[in-house]
Each structure stands twice: as C-alpha cells, then as structure tokens.
Design a protein around this motif. Structure first.
Motif, mmCIF file in Angstrom:
data_model
loop_
_atom_site.group_PDB
_atom_site.id
_atom_site.type_symbol
_atom_site.label_atom_id
_atom_site.label_comp_id
_atom_site.label_asym_id
_atom_site.label_seq_id
_atom_site.Cartn_x
_atom_site.Cartn_y
_atom_site.Cartn_z
ATOM 1 N N SER A 196 0.809 -1.224 0.000
ATOM 2 C CA SER A 196 0.000 0.000 0.000
ATOM 3 C C SER A 196 0.838 1.267 0.000
ATOM 4 O O SER A 196 0.344 2.336 -0.390
ATOM 5 C CB SER A 196 -0.936 0.005 1.212
ATOM 6 O OG SER A 196 -1.851 -1.061 1.151
ATOM 7 N N ILE A 197 2.074 1.196 0.420
ATOM 8 C CA ILE A 197 2.915 2.387 0.417
ATOM 9 C C ILE A 197 3.190 2.886 -1.000
ATOM 10 O O ILE A 197 3.438 4.070 -1.224
ATOM 11 C CB ILE A 197 4.248 2.123 1.172
ATOM 12 C CG1 ILE A 197 5.065 3.410 1.309
ATOM 13 C CG2 ILE A 197 5.061 1.037 0.498
ATOM 14 C CD1 ILE A 197 4.378 4.489 2.101
ATOM 15 N N TYR A 248 2.679 11.737 3.654
ATOM 16 C CA TYR A 248 2.478 11.286 5.033
ATOM 17 C C TYR A 248 1.587 10.039 5.026
ATOM 18 O O TYR A 248 0.362 10.136 4.924
ATOM 19 C CB TYR A 248 1.850 12.396 5.870
ATOM 20 C CG TYR A 248 2.609 13.698 5.761
ATOM 21 C CD1 TYR A 248 3.855 13.843 6.359
ATOM 22 C CD2 TYR A 248 2.102 14.767 5.025
ATOM 23 C CE1 TYR A 248 4.574 15.027 6.238
ATOM 24 C CE2 TYR A 248 2.803 15.956 4.899
ATOM 25 C CZ TYR A 248 4.044 16.075 5.507
ATOM 26 O OH TYR A 248 4.757 17.246 5.377
ATOM 27 N N PRO A 249 2.202 8.846 5.092
ATOM 28 C CA PRO A 249 1.407 7.607 5.126
ATOM 29 C C PRO A 249 0.840 7.351 6.516
ATOM 30 O O PRO A 249 1.540 7.511 7.518
ATOM 31 C CB PRO A 249 2.429 6.530 4.736
ATOM 32 C CG PRO A 249 3.770 7.111 5.054
ATOM 33 C CD PRO A 249 3.638 8.605 5.073
ATOM 34 N N VAL A 250 -0.427 6.975 6.569
ATOM 35 C CA VAL A 250 -1.111 6.735 7.840
ATOM 36 C C VAL A 250 -1.687 5.311 7.824
ATOM 37 O O VAL A 250 -2.274 4.897 6.812
ATOM 38 C CB VAL A 250 -2.251 7.757 8.038
ATOM 39 C CG1 VAL A 250 -2.848 7.646 9.433
ATOM 40 C CG2 VAL A 250 -1.760 9.188 7.800
ATOM 41 N N PRO A 251 -1.553 4.517 8.892
ATOM 42 C CA PRO A 251 -0.876 4.874 10.139
ATOM 43 C C PRO A 251 0.635 4.854 10.065
ATOM 44 O O PRO A 251 1.294 5.393 10.937
ATOM 45 C CB PRO A 251 -1.384 3.801 11.118
ATOM 46 C CG PRO A 251 -1.667 2.616 10.255
ATOM 47 C CD PRO A 251 -2.189 3.180 8.982
ATOM 48 N N MET A 305 -3.875 5.327 4.271
ATOM 49 C CA MET A 305 -4.100 6.591 3.565
ATOM 50 C C MET A 305 -2.776 7.306 3.377
ATOM 51 O O MET A 305 -1.825 7.104 4.142
ATOM 52 C CB MET A 305 -5.074 7.502 4.327
ATOM 53 C CG MET A 305 -6.498 6.996 4.389
ATOM 54 S SD MET A 305 -7.692 8.269 4.913
ATOM 55 C CE MET A 305 -7.841 9.230 3.392
ATOM 56 N N ILE A 306 -2.744 8.169 2.355
ATOM 57 C CA ILE A 306 -1.583 9.005 2.057
ATOM 58 C C ILE A 306 -2.051 10.455 2.016
ATOM 59 O O ILE A 306 -3.067 10.767 1.384
ATOM 60 C CB ILE A 306 -0.965 8.649 0.693
ATOM 61 C CG1 ILE A 306 -0.452 7.213 0.678
ATOM 62 C CG2 ILE A 306 0.122 9.634 0.314
ATOM 63 C CD1 ILE A 306 0.905 6.994 1.257
ATOM 64 N N PHE A 307 -1.315 11.341 2.689
ATOM 65 C CA PHE A 307 -1.586 12.773 2.612
ATOM 66 C C PHE A 307 -0.328 13.504 2.163
ATOM 67 O O PHE A 307 0.772 12.937 2.175
ATOM 68 C CB PHE A 307 -2.051 13.310 3.969
ATOM 69 C CG PHE A 307 -3.381 12.779 4.415
ATOM 70 C CD1 PHE A 307 -4.556 13.330 3.932
ATOM 71 C CD2 PHE A 307 -3.463 11.714 5.306
ATOM 72 C CE1 PHE A 307 -5.794 12.830 4.323
ATOM 73 C CE2 PHE A 307 -4.682 11.211 5.712
ATOM 74 C CZ PHE A 307 -5.863 11.769 5.219
#
Length: 541
Positions: free
Chosen positions: A57-58, A229-232, A239-241
């Motif tokens: 997912s990254i 910014y990958p979460v968590p 998610m990615i921001f």
C-alpha cells in the motif's frame, strides 16, 4: 527463477534465526505469490509483516512511468517487489543477506523481469541508470545510529549517482516524533518506549529522523523533494496525505492504528487525531514519512490516496486524488467487476432522483471530478458543536434519501426476517438497500446530499438497516456525540430500538467478511486495544 548475483557478496549465510527460518520455509513451500492461506493458518506477526499484501500500500497508488527500470535497495523478503515487477519493466533487487536473496528468488520464481544482487549497494556496478530507486526503511541504518547528518548525506549522494536525469528516489522512514511513540508504542529500533523521543540517550543501531532533519539531509544531498504522510505508517498504509492535501477532519473514520506491543501504551493515537488536525501539527507527528526525491522538481500530481488493499483482489482499491480528479483504481483485475457494480449502483441511484458524483467507467478505474466539499460526516461533527437540531435534521434528510433510493416491497419479503412468524418491526423494506449511504460516503452542499462509493447493496433489506449503519459509525467516530444528542434518542426517532442488536450481529458478520478477518487476524489483534486497560495504568491519586 530470477538470477542471484553473488559477485559482491560480503558474507556467507549465517545461521538463520528461528524467525527467519520460519519465513523462508513458508516462502519455499508456497506454490504461488498469494499467502492468504498461510496468514489465515498462522497468526505470527513477523510472518504477517513480511507476507501481507498490505505492505504494497505504500506504493500501489503511485504512478510509475511506463517501461521504467527500478532499483530496490534492501528488498528483504520482497514485501513490495512483486508490485514493482507488475508496474515496471525491470526490477533490480539489492539485498545484503544471501538467505533473504534466496527466499526472494523463490517467492518470485516465475518472474522474468527481476534480478537479485547480494551485497552493499555502494559497492555494486550497474550498466544502466535507473528511473526509480526504492528505499523503504533503509536510510535510518546508514549512520550506525549517528545523530549527525554527514553519513546519511553521503549515502544519498552515492545513491543519487545511480539515478537518471529525470529519475526519482522513493524513500520511506520512521519519524522519531510519530504520535504512536508519544502514546507509548516502543521505539522501532531500540524497542524501548519513549527512547527516540529522548534522542537515544545510550545510543542505538539505527536513528529515526524528525521532519526537519530529513529535510536538511535531502536538501544537502542536492535533491528536490516532496513529502507524503502515510497513515498509520509506511509499513501497512491505509491513507496518504501531502502538504497540498492534509486531513481536514477526523481520521478515526478511515484509519485503523495498530501496535506491535500494546502493553506499553498510555494513550490511543486515534483519540488524538482530531487535535493534531485542528492544531495544524499533523505533519510533525506523522508516524512515517515517504519522500519523492529527484534532480528536478517534477513530482507526481497525486495529493492524497486511500488504500483498501486488505479487502482482497475483488474489493481492493486505491482511491487516488490529484489536483483536478479522483480515480478509484482496482488493485487487481478481479476488482473490475466491483468497479462495474459501483458504477451500476450509482446510476441506479441517479434514476431514483439521488444526487451522485458523476463518473466515467474505464478498464481498471472509475474517474470522477474532484469535489471541494465537506462530507456529511464533517458537517455533522460541526453541527453537534454549534446546532444539535441541525444534526438531527441532517439525519432526517439522510433517511429521506435512503427511502427514495429504491422501490419498497412487502414486509413478507424482508431478507432479515428470522422466520415467517417474526413480528419484529423492521419498518420499510427496500427492494435494493444501498447500505453505504452513510455520512462518510456523501458530500453536503447547501442542504443537498451528493453520494459516492456505493459498492454494497442488499436485496429486500430494511431501510432502517442502512440508517443503523449511519448512526452506528457516526457515534463510533464522533466520540462526544452521545453527550449532546443521545444515541438512544436517535434510535427511537428512526424505529431502531427493537432491532438494533439484530443489526449489530448482521453488521459484525458483514465486516468480518469484508475486512477478511481470517487472513488479517494478526493485524486486527494488534488493532484491538481496550481503552480501559490504558486508563487503568494511569494514577489519579
């Protein structure tokens, strides 16, 4: 089987640890590249961490250039190598440990576009320069725990020489000041709580950077960069921001944090997300960083992404947001049917007078315009603070839309009836109940609801079941809601008192299948934290 090139190998195989032997044995025994049966059978966390599809997912949202040549530094057991082989022309893997290289070759034995080098990447000679260089969790080890910048800068400068003029380095690292570490999670390299926050007082084999340090290192290496910014975190990203698209509301609705060891927790990061966002400090406290670095400043136009890799080949998607459009991409060809279903569902809703986000259905994706509006979930949160009556009114509006979304059928057709003599009051029965018509899946625009992502439908289902889901998740994620508008009041308003517990059981079964608890049991065990256990550690005397 991919070729393993040992010319630059620094050491021969040492005795494998029990952990590494177990992982290697599973890889050697597995027929294909799907390890879901293995993970369902064996809940070992180390095994899950190396073999779970969520590791991809990254990068599974990233737009790799066509016919790209990729260098992956520190391939390990190949957590993202298969994805790179799928998306790129060639993949050159570099791994220092011979036994990991052997396992990597076995894991991808049918791949024809990858080579494996054993050795230190700075000693290797390559005939080409690469379009992409992938380094996930590698930079932190390059200084042997040094707190100075020089060794890390020197390493990146040496790697930069392997990049072509338009190429990009994709670099992921831990953040020493990640919010999970303030919550008591053990620091990843020392395995000591709060050790990184205290700047490694007695040293460590590796060093996690804060955002300023990482910025300085890449800057002084002579590269341009863009932060993601990958979460968590970057290991099992949901998610990615980016700085261009930071979260504007609660992340609780979309993010499931997890912890390798829950015993040292003193707080839950999901309870702090709202405050990080409200105080504009989310980037500083991001658990991980992903940087896209290059000799020029032409970077991906993606500003955010939501990943549902854990939902399997049929329902796994990357919802990718750029500055002008949104694409919901199937992560596997098997997901194309789900895309068709979503499109069909949305068009059916539109025929029933429901506002939808327009879309185009293509081979492997749905394309939609970017809608710059708040979700109903966001607006409900604001209304609770400022106008509780508006909060109630918006749920009335939502229920009206749910009732309008389909033809009604006689109660005898109710699929949830336990038996012909069941007299429970389920309310109106819909021919098609679109159970994703909940606040997180629609925008609110001046009294109008605009729906998107309507994937799941149930035939001959109560309208109140969709309303149950809307209330259940709203009150779960907006933790202060019950103190302002009691949930029981809303249950009574929409006729849910009698059937609520039945719906809970139905929903639990749906979630269990949808989130694949069988395969991802190891993850969910680490995500399930009892807040009372944490509070019990705190002294109030």
């Amino acid at each position: 089987m991919p070729t393993i090139k040992m010319k630059y190998s620094l050491n021969e195989n040492s005795k494998l640890s029990d952990r590494d032997k177990k992982i290697s044995d599973y890889i050697g025994a597995n027929e294909g590249e799907d390890y879901s049966a293995v993970l369902a059978r064996d809940g070992d966390w180390d095994l899950f961490h190396q073999l779970a599809k969520t590791r991809e997912s990254i990068l599974n949202w990233y737009n790799f250039a066509e016919n790209a040549n990729v260098l992956e530094i520190g391939s390990g057991y190949g957590a993202v190598t298969g994805l790179l082989c799928d998306r790129c022309k060639t993949v050159t893997c570099v791994e220092t440990q011979p036994y990991k290289a052997e396992a990597l070759a076995k894991r991808y034995k049918n791949r024809t576009n990858m080579d494996i080098y054993v050795g230190n990447v700075v000693d290797l000679k390559f005939e080409i320069k690469f379009d992409y260089i992938i380094m996930l969790g590698i930079l932190e080890y390059q200084g042997n725990g040094s707190k100075g910048k020089d060794r890390y800068i020197a390493f990146i400068r040496s790697i930069k020489e392997l990049l072509n003029d338009k190429g990009k380095i994709l670099l992921a690292t831990e953040n020493r000041y990640g919010i999970r570490y303030f919550c008591g999670e053990k620091e990843p390299f020392s395995h000591i709580p709060f050790y990184g926050i205290n700047r490694y007082p007695k040293g460590c084999a590796a060093y996690a950077f804060d955002k300023r340090e990482l910025t300085d290192i890449v800057n002084e290496s002579g590269l341009h960069f863009k932060f993601y910014y990958p979460v968590p975190d970057y290991k099992h990203t949901q998610m990615i921001f980016t700085d261009e698209y930071l979260p504007k509301s609660s992340l609780r609705e979309r993010i499931v944090p997890y912890y390798n060891d829950k015993s040292t927790l003193v707080a839950l990061e999901k309870d702090l997300y709202d405050d990080l966002v409200a105080n504009n400090v989310f980037p500083f406290f991001s658990n991980s960083f992903l940087l896209e670095c290059g000799l020029d400043d032409h970077f991906s136009d993606v500003v955010s992404a939501a990943l549902s890799t854990d939902r399997g080949s049929e329902h796994g998607f990357a919802t990718v947001i750029s500055k002008k459009k949104v694409e919901k991409r199937a992560l596997d060809k098997k997901g194309c049917q789900s895309l068709k279903t979503i499109s069909s569902n949305m068009l059916d809703l539109e025929k029933h007078g429901i506002n939808i986000v327009p879309h185009d259905l293509e081979a492997m994706k749905l394309s939609m315009p970017f809608i710059d509006q708040k979700t109903l979930s966001d607006v409900l949160r604001e209304a609770l603070r400022n106008d509780p009556d508006k909060f109630i009114g918006m749920f009335d509006l939502l229920y009206e839309q749910i009732l309008q979304s389909s033809e009604h059928v006689e109660k005898k057709y109710n699929a949830l009836r336990k038996n012909p003599d069941d007299t429970s009051n389920y309310g109106i029965i819909l021919k098609k109940a679109y159970i994703d018509m909940i606040p997180i899946n629609c925008f609110y625009d001046e009294g109008k609801l605009i729906f998107f992502d309507q994937e799941f439908v149930r035939e001959n289902f109560p309208a109140s079941y969709t309303m149950f889901r809307a209330l259940k998740y709203t009150y779960s994620f907006i933790t202060f809601a019950n103190g302002i508008v009691p949930l029981r009041q809303m249950k009574e308003r929409f006729g849910l008192i009698e059937v609520w517990e039945d719906y809970v059981l139905e929903e639990n079964e749906f979630v269990r299948k949808n989130r694949d608890f069988k395969t991802y049991g190891s993850f969910w065990e680490r995500a399930n934290v009892n807040k009372n256990d944490i509070i019990s550690k705190i002294s109030f005397e």
